[in-house]
Motif scaffolding. Structure first.
Motif, short mmCIF file in Angstrom:
data_model
loop_
_atom_site.label_atom_id
_atom_site.label_comp_id
_atom_site.label_asym_id
_atom_site.label_seq_id
_atom_site.Cartn_x
_atom_site.Cartn_y
_atom_site.Cartn_z
N GLU B 117 48.37 29.59 45.47
CA GLU B 117 48.41 28.49 46.43
C GLU B 117 48.00 28.98 47.82
N ALA B 118 48.44 30.18 48.14
CA ALA B 118 48.08 30.75 49.45
C ALA B 118 46.57 30.96 49.54
N ALA B 229 40.95 38.14 44.90
CA ALA B 229 40.37 38.62 43.65
C ALA B 229 41.24 39.72 43.06
N SER B 230 41.25 39.82 41.73
CA SER B 230 41.97 40.91 41.08
C SER B 230 41.03 42.11 40.96
N ASP B 231 41.58 43.25 40.52
CA ASP B 231 40.75 44.46 40.40
C ASP B 231 39.65 44.32 39.37
N THR B 232 39.80 43.38 38.43
CA THR B 232 38.80 43.24 37.37
C THR B 232 37.97 41.96 37.54
N ASP B 253 42.29 39.44 55.09
CA ASP B 253 43.40 40.34 55.38
C ASP B 253 44.48 40.34 54.30
N SER B 254 44.79 39.14 53.79
CA SER B 254 45.87 39.02 52.80
C SER B 254 45.60 39.84 51.54
N CYS B 255 44.33 40.07 51.22
CA CYS B 255 44.00 40.87 50.03
C CYS B 255 44.55 42.30 50.18
N PHE B 256 44.51 42.79 51.43
CA PHE B 256 44.95 44.17 51.67
C PHE B 256 46.47 44.31 51.52
N VAL B 275 39.11 40.84 57.70
CA VAL B 275 39.15 39.72 58.65
C VAL B 275 40.37 38.84 58.45
N LYS B 276 40.76 38.18 59.54
CA LYS B 276 41.90 37.26 59.46
C LYS B 276 41.46 35.81 59.60
#
Lengths: 210, 291
Positions: B117-118, B229-232, B253-256, B275-276
């Motif tokens: 959702e985020a 995205a996931s690692d795969t 940024d949220s991916c990190f 990036v944010k």
């Protein structure tokens, strides 16, 4: 290397008055009723068609730029010695709103490629209402307004030049009058842009079918 | 006319080349890079393989039943030259809609099919701002982030380009049929997938068109933004392509901050930008094209 023009074939939406045996070329797609505002094709055509009452205004420069661009692209694509002729506009030469953009384009193309042969075998007799102002798209009506002036020398092949291919009615009328006078001539059409309709139901072909 | 192509002829030739045994995007791209000619010239008898004529006839029979799209050919007006910066460039593609959109400032917004959702909220926020700044949104019409990105851009009265991994007359996933038709009518829909090859190959190899489509999306765009995205994830194909093609790669940024994945840091080491906000992105891209 200059960009390649496209030959109209069965992979494209064929305008209402263009027949399968017609040889027709175009460079870009022009989106009817808008299109993306910065689309180069729409921008170029809008500038090229700027009304003549803008002469002397600051934006007239863009019209001259468009004519020059059209001329350069034509010159780059045509073989030496090609005979070219403008498809006459719906207004006659004495009309104050007469726009010489096509004649100007052809003269400029000849400056870029001096071997080109510019002819003007057809002129318009009386001003007819422009298509975009509600005038006729019917080739027989357009044909009845054309006057044959003839070529200045023997012509085997001629390219009829116009800015936008929409229904092909002017091309059809001009091809008809040329073939009546020069039955052995090969007549092809070259357009800077071909109109495409995002919604096929509003296309000129659909309009004519109705 | 000297400098002209027949799109139909090139389409038949290109599809015939694609239909040959052991032909792939890579082998075709290498051949075109070497020969620098049109597809129809590559089918010259001295270059053509055996049984090409019979294959060409089969291809043409199928193509005759296909309508409602246009063909862009490398070298012709309006084919975007920047596609040639892809590792395996496509010489020809199919489209519906306004090809002029390729002249606008394009940015890819892509991500997972199974998204949070985020992730959806972030996509909407980002796309809304990018549209406001005049960017055309490019995405893949997959479920999840792609769909949210395209739908948001359309709702915000922006322009979009949908690039699909199936032939241009197919709908995958079927849920996006309405969105795909709308994009074809009012925006631009692109497919590089050859009709004939697709019609005869097994399901397993059909899947290869999806990552290939991601390389094309990247090549068409000034930059790619990965929202989630996931690692795969297949999305990472586009991340790799963006860096390889010299395009900007932005990672949200949220991916990190997700402890389950390692790819964001790996790509950041190779030049991706963390990036944010949309402003972080547009500050690093050129001016939006205007007239």
């Amino acid at each position: 290397m200059p960009a390649l023009w496209k030959r109209l074939d069965v992979s494209q939406d064929v305008p209402a008055f263009i027949l399968q045996e017609d040889e027709v070329y175009y460079a870009r797609e022009y989106i009817s009723k808008g299109g993306y505002k910065t689309s180069e094709a729409n921008q170029l055509i809008m500038n090229l068609k700027k009304p003549v009452n803008r002469r002397g205004q600051r934006d007239w420069y863009y019209k001259e730029q468009a004519i020059d661009r059209f001329a350069r692209e034509l010159a780059a694509a045509l073989k030496d010695g090609t005979v070219i002729a403008a498809i006459p506009s719906s207004k006659c030469r004495t009309d104050p709103e007469y726009d010489s953009r096509l004649e100007d384009t052809l003269s400029a193309a000849k400056r870029y490629k001096p071997s080109l042969i510019v002819e003007q075998p057809i002129v318009v007799n009386a001003t007819s209402v422009a298509v975009h102002a509600g005038g006729s798209r019917r080739p027989d009506e357009i044909y009845s307004n054309l006057v044959w002036k003839g070529f200045s020398h023997e012509v085997h092949q001629v390219l009829l030049i116009d800015d936008v291919l929409t229904t092909g009615s002017h091309f059809r009328a001009c091809k008809r009058i040329i073939l009546e006078h020069c039955p052995a001539a090969k007549v092809a059409g070259v357009f800077w842009a071909k109109t495409v309709w995002p919604d096929p139901e509003t296309s000129a072909s659909a309009e004519v079918r109705r | 006319m000297a400098n002209a192509v027949s799109p139909y002829r090139e389409m038949v030739a290109y599809e015939t080349l694609w239909g040959q045994q052991n032909q792939s995007l890579r082998t075709l791209a290498e051949m075109f890079k070497r020969e620098r000619v049109l597809p129809s010239e590559l089918l010259r008898p001295e270059l053509a393989r055996e049984a090409t004529e019979e294959l060409r006839e089969r291809v043409e029979t199928l193509l005759r039943s296909k309508t409602g799209f246009s063909v862009a050919v490398h070298g012709a007006f309006q084919y975007p030259e920047r596609l040639q910066q892809a590792k395996h460039p496509i010489e020809l593609f199919y489209y519906r809609g306004d090809i002029g959109l390729l002249e606008s400032s394009c940015i890819s917004v892509v991500g997972s099919r199974k998204c949070s959702e985020a992730g959806k909220t972030n996509t909407k926020k980002l796309v809304t701002e990018l549209v406001r700044q005049g960017f055309t949104i490019v995405s893949g019409l997959a479920l999840g982030i792609d769909t949210v990105a395209l739908k948001t851009a359309v709702e915000e009265k922006g322009k979009v380009i949908g690039v699909i991994g199936t032939p241009i007359d197919h709908y995958y996933p079927v849920e996006n049929r309405g969105l795909q038709d709308l994009i074809a009518k009012e925006h631009l829909l692109i497919s590089q997938v050859p009709f004939y090859r697709y019609s005869v190959e097994p399901f397993k190899s059909k899947r290869n068109y999806f990552p290939q489509r991601n390389e094309t999306m990247s090549a068409l765009s000034e930059g790619t933004i990965i929202v989630e995205a996931s690692d795969t994830s297949g999305t990472l194909t586009q991340a790799r392509a963006a860096l390889q093609q010299g395009r900007k790669l932005f990672i949200l940024d949220s991916c990190f901050e997700n402890p389950d994945i390692t790819w964001p840091h790996k790509f950041a080491e190779r030049g991706a930008i963390r990036v944010k906000t949309a402003d972080d992105i547009t500050a690093l891209l050129g001016e939006v094209k205007e007239t």
